[in-house]
Design an enzyme around this catalytic site. Structure first.
Site, PDB file in Angstrom:
ATOM      1  N   ASN A   1      11.744   2.587  -7.540  1.00  0.00           N
ATOM      2  CA  ASN A   1      12.761   3.553  -7.124  1.00  0.00           C
ATOM      3  C   ASN A   1      12.180   4.914  -6.737  1.00  0.00           C
ATOM      4  OD1 ASN A   1      15.574   4.979  -7.387  1.00  0.00           O
ATOM      5  ND2 ASN A   1      14.256   5.994  -8.902  1.00  0.00           N
TER       6      ASN A   1
ATOM      7  N   TYR B   1      10.575   9.848   7.234  1.00  0.00           N
ATOM      8  CA  TYR B   1      11.289   9.235   6.101  1.00  0.00           C
ATOM      9  C   TYR B   1      11.749   7.823   6.463  1.00  0.00           C
ATOM     10  CZ  TYR B   1      14.657   8.283   2.428  1.00  0.00           C
ATOM     11  OH  TYR B   1      15.335   7.677   1.393  1.00  0.00           O
TER      12      TYR B   1
ATOM     13  N   PRO C   1      20.711   1.846  -0.022  1.00  0.00           N
ATOM     14  CA  PRO C   1      21.910   2.692   0.009  1.00  0.00           C
ATOM     15  C   PRO C   1      21.983   3.601   1.230  1.00  0.00           C
ATOM     16  CG  PRO C   1      20.568   3.047  -2.001  1.00  0.00           C
ATOM     17  CD  PRO C   1      19.723   2.354  -1.003  1.00  0.00           C
ATOM     18  N   GLY C   2      23.228   3.987   1.516  1.00  0.00           N
ATOM     19  CA  GLY C   2      23.486   5.121   2.397  1.00  0.00           C
ATOM     20  C   GLY C   2      23.496   6.375   1.538  1.00  0.00           C
TER      21      GLY C   2
ATOM     22  N   ALA D   1      12.573   7.470 -13.183  1.00  0.00           N
ATOM     23  CA  ALA D   1      13.741   7.364 -14.076  1.00  0.00           C
ATOM     24  C   ALA D   1      14.218   8.737 -14.571  1.00  0.00           C
ATOM     25  CB  ALA D   1      13.403   6.475 -15.275  1.00  0.00           C
ATOM     26  N   THR D   2      13.646   9.811 -14.043  1.00  0.00           N
ATOM     27  CA  THR D   2      14.005  11.145 -14.550  1.00  0.00           C
ATOM     28  C   THR D   2      15.226  11.735 -13.856  1.00  0.00           C
ATOM     29  OG1 THR D   2      12.531  12.191 -12.953  1.00  0.00           O
ATOM     30  CG2 THR D   2      11.603  11.720 -15.141  1.00  0.00           C
ATOM     31  N   ALA D   3      15.722  11.093 -12.814  1.00  0.00           N
ATOM     32  CA  ALA D   3      16.840  11.679 -12.050  1.00  0.00           C
ATOM     33  C   ALA D   3      17.538  10.592 -11.249  1.00  0.00           C
ATOM     34  CB  ALA D   3      16.308  12.753 -11.086  1.00  0.00           C
TER      35      ALA D   3
ATOM     36  N   SER E   1      16.739   1.803   1.956  1.00  0.00           N
ATOM     37  CA  SER E   1      17.720   2.793   2.420  1.00  0.00           C
ATOM     38  C   SER E   1      18.333   2.303   3.725  1.00  0.00           C
ATOM     39  CB  SER E   1      17.023   4.140   2.668  1.00  0.00           C
ATOM     40  OG  SER E   1      17.890   5.058   3.307  1.00  0.00           O
TER      41      SER E   1
ATOM     42  N   ARG F   1       8.255  13.992 -14.905  1.00  0.00           N
ATOM     43  CA  ARG F   1       8.802  14.974 -15.859  1.00  0.00           C
ATOM     44  C   ARG F   1       9.039  14.322 -17.224  1.00  0.00           C
ATOM     45  NH1 ARG F   1      13.258  17.127 -11.662  1.00  0.00           N
ATOM     46  NH2 ARG F   1      13.087  14.940 -11.051  1.00  0.00           N
TER      47      ARG F   1
HETATM   48  P1  NDP Z   1      16.180  11.963  -6.916  1.00  0.00           P
HETATM   49  O1  NDP Z   1      15.434  13.091  -6.297  1.00  0.00           O
HETATM   50  O2  NDP Z   1      17.428  12.248  -7.668  1.00  0.00           O
HETATM   51  O3  NDP Z   1      15.193  11.133  -7.864  1.00  0.00           O
HETATM   52  C1  NDP Z   1      13.909  10.787  -7.411  1.00  0.00           C
HETATM   53  C2  NDP Z   1      13.100  10.192  -8.547  1.00  0.00           C
HETATM   54  O4  NDP Z   1      11.816   9.813  -8.029  1.00  0.00           O
HETATM   55  C3  NDP Z   1      12.868  11.169  -9.674  1.00  0.00           C
HETATM   56  O5  NDP Z   1      13.000  10.496 -10.910  1.00  0.00           O
HETATM   57  C4  NDP Z   1      11.431  11.607  -9.467  1.00  0.00           C
HETATM   58  O6  NDP Z   1      10.805  11.864 -10.724  1.00  0.00           O
HETATM   59  C5  NDP Z   1      10.818  10.354  -8.841  1.00  0.00           C
HETATM   60  N1  NDP Z   1       9.628  10.682  -8.085  1.00  0.00           N
HETATM   61  C6  NDP Z   1       9.553  11.374  -6.920  1.00  0.00           C
HETATM   62  N2  NDP Z   1       8.266  11.546  -6.575  1.00  0.00           N
HETATM   63  C7  NDP Z   1       7.522  10.953  -7.543  1.00  0.00           C
HETATM   64  C8  NDP Z   1       6.131  10.811  -7.761  1.00  0.00           C
HETATM   65  N3  NDP Z   1       5.228  11.296  -6.904  1.00  0.00           N
HETATM   66  N4  NDP Z   1       5.706  10.152  -8.874  1.00  0.00           N
HETATM   67  C9  NDP Z   1       6.599   9.653  -9.741  1.00  0.00           C
HETATM   68  N5  NDP Z   1       7.927   9.739  -9.591  1.00  0.00           N
HETATM   69  C10 NDP Z   1       8.381  10.402  -8.508  1.00  0.00           C
HETATM   70  O7  NDP Z   1      16.471  10.948  -5.710  1.00  0.00           O
HETATM   71  P2  NDP Z   1      17.289   9.565  -5.643  1.00  0.00           P
HETATM   72  O8  NDP Z   1      17.643   9.088  -6.983  1.00  0.00           O
HETATM   73  O9  NDP Z   1      18.334   9.738  -4.623  1.00  0.00           O
HETATM   74  O10 NDP Z   1      16.169   8.622  -4.988  1.00  0.00           O
HETATM   75  C11 NDP Z   1      15.707   7.432  -5.596  1.00  0.00           C
HETATM   76  C12 NDP Z   1      15.322   6.451  -4.499  1.00  0.00           C
HETATM   77  O11 NDP Z   1      16.474   6.099  -3.744  1.00  0.00           O
HETATM   78  C13 NDP Z   1      14.308   6.993  -3.488  1.00  0.00           C
HETATM   79  O12 NDP Z   1      13.386   5.976  -3.183  1.00  0.00           O
HETATM   80  C14 NDP Z   1      15.162   7.335  -2.283  1.00  0.00           C
HETATM   81  O13 NDP Z   1      14.421   7.292  -1.110  1.00  0.00           O
HETATM   82  C15 NDP Z   1      16.191   6.237  -2.369  1.00  0.00           C
HETATM   83  N6  NDP Z   1      17.433   6.485  -1.652  1.00  0.00           N
HETATM   84  C16 NDP Z   1      18.205   7.576  -1.940  1.00  0.00           C
HETATM   85  C17 NDP Z   1      19.386   7.770  -1.244  1.00  0.00           C
HETATM   86  C18 NDP Z   1      20.259   8.970  -1.463  1.00  0.00           C
HETATM   87  O14 NDP Z   1      21.151   9.226  -0.616  1.00  0.00           O
HETATM   88  N7  NDP Z   1      20.114   9.709  -2.549  1.00  0.00           N
HETATM   89  C19 NDP Z   1      19.832   6.815  -0.229  1.00  0.00           C
HETATM   90  C20 NDP Z   1      18.938   5.726  -0.011  1.00  0.00           C
HETATM   91  C21 NDP Z   1      17.802   5.560  -0.719  1.00  0.00           C
HETATM   92  P3  NDP Z   1       9.842  13.108 -11.058  1.00  0.00           P
HETATM   93  O15 NDP Z   1      10.166  14.202 -10.082  1.00  0.00           O
HETATM   94  O16 NDP Z   1      10.147  13.444 -12.475  1.00  0.00           O
HETATM   95  O17 NDP Z   1       8.468  12.542 -10.890  1.00  0.00           O
HETATM   96  C1  8X3 Z   2      18.429   8.533   1.957  1.00  0.00           C
HETATM   97  C2  8X3 Z   2      19.728   8.571   2.716  1.00  0.00           C
HETATM   98  O1  8X3 Z   2      20.796   8.888   5.007  1.00  0.00           O
HETATM   99  O2  8X3 Z   2      19.178  10.551   4.321  1.00  0.00           O
HETATM  100  O3  8X3 Z   2      17.757   7.339   2.135  1.00  0.00           O
HETATM  101  O4  8X3 Z   2      18.465   8.374   4.987  1.00  0.00           O
HETATM  102  S1  8X3 Z   2      19.510   9.123   4.325  1.00  0.00           S
END
Ligand code: NDP
Ligand code: 8X3
Length: 258
Positions: A89, A155, A185-186, A12-14, A142, A37
């Site tokens: 997530n 991945y 999502p894409g 939930a941090t990003a 994804s 974080r």
């Molecule tokens: P961000 O990098 O913006 O956010 C990722 C989040 O995951 C952060 O809050 C981070 O928190 C947390 N995280 C990562 N590693 C860990 C860990 N080891 N322990 C706890 N928390 C962790 O990426 P997105 O928001 O884009 O990604 C969220 C999800 O959506 C992922 O599963 C990603 O695969 C999926 N997704 C994203 C897409 C995109 O295009 N962005 C498309 C499809 C799917 P912290 O670092 O503080 O621990």
């Molecule tokens: C993250 C999006 O297109 O890099 O799942 O796979 S993509």
């Protein structure tokens, strides 16, 4: 859409997780916010309390750390222990190297976070949901769970695994009243590509150059919609892509990236 239950969000941090926290808070939920974080969790909790009066409980842990996940969820105070929705997530991509030149540490990170971390969180939360006869697990899959693209073998494998776990879990939970969904999502502009390319912001920006990606709020709205269907309705999976994206590799850009 309104929602009055307790929602645990990993990551939930990003990005998408943070946007889910905002969407559920605006709908009236109480939130267990998790991520590594802690300062970001605290800032988000402060913001949501001021904006919506949201009650939050913060848990800073690494989803790859099995003991930490079980200790954090198992140690929730009684008023926070009944989780209605688990949003799985937390996840990441690392690198886009060919397998034959792959960064093995990056593979471990992806598998340990996207697959094993998701399983740990699910295993920790699930018995309570089964006991109460209700609950909802919403996984972040994804398009990479439906397709494979060059440089994305590992991945994509982790996201295919998320799809398999989602379908298997739904079978295992049949008859318990617990729902299982995946939102897939894409391209969403978050910190995802910055993390994937080890902080190389210029390379990350190029991923979205000349096209309009989804926003984290687009996905959060979808996750909230999935969670707010009536109890007899299970949304199995939703694939959601930008209008400028037709497949994992086919993207319309208004200019050729430099
Ligand atoms: P961000 O990098 O913006 O956010 C990722 C989040 O995951 C952060 O809050 C981070 O928190 C947390 N995280 C990562 N590693 C860990 C860990 N080891 N322990 C706890 N928390 C962790 O990426 P997105 O928001 O884009 O990604 C969220 C999800 O959506 C992922 O599963 C990603 O695969 C999926 N997704 C994203 C897409 C995109 O295009 N962005 C498309 C499809 C799917 P912290 O670092 O503080 O621990
Ligand atoms: C993250 C999006 O297109 O890099 O799942 O796979 S993509």
């Amino acid at each position: 859409m309104s929602f009055s239950g307790t929602v645990l969000i990993t990551g939930a941090t990003a990005g998408i997780g943070e946007a889910c926290a905002r969407a559920f808070a605006a709908a009236g939920a109480r939130l267990v916010l998790t991520g590594r974080r802690r300062e970001r969790l605290q800032a988000l909790a402060d913001e949501l309390r001021q904006a919506h009066g949201t009650e939050t409980h913060l848990l800073a842990f690494d989803v790859r750390d099995r003991e930490a996940v079980f200790a954090a969820v198992g140690g929730l105070p009684p008023e926070w222990a009944a989780i209605d929705v688990l949003v799985n997530n937390a996840g990441l991509g690392r690198g886009m190297d060919k397998v034959q030149a792959g960064d093995v540490d990056g593979w471990d990170e992806m598998v340990d976070t996207n697959v094993k971390g998701l399983l740990y969180a699910t295993r920790a939360v699930m018995p309570g949901m089964v006991e109460r006869g209700r609950g909802h697990v919403i996984n972040l899959g994804s398009v990479a769970g439906h397709e494979v693209y060059p440089g994305g073998a590992v991945y994509c494998a982790t996201k295919h695994a998320v799809g398999a776990i989602t379908r298997g879990l739904r079978m295992d939970l049949l008859g318990t009243g617990v729902r299982v969904s995946t939102v897939d999502p894409g391209m969403v502009e978050t910190e995802f590509s910055v993390v994937r390319f080890h902080g190389d912001r210029d390379r990350a920006d190029k991923v979205y150059r000349g096209m309009t990606p989804l926003t984290p709020a687009d996905i959060a709205e979808t996750v909230l919609w999935v969670a707010t269907r009536p109890p007899h309705v299970n949304i199995d999976e939703i694939i959601i892509k930008p209008t400028d994206q037709a497949s994992a590799t086919l993207v319309h850009r208004s200019e050729t990236p430099a």
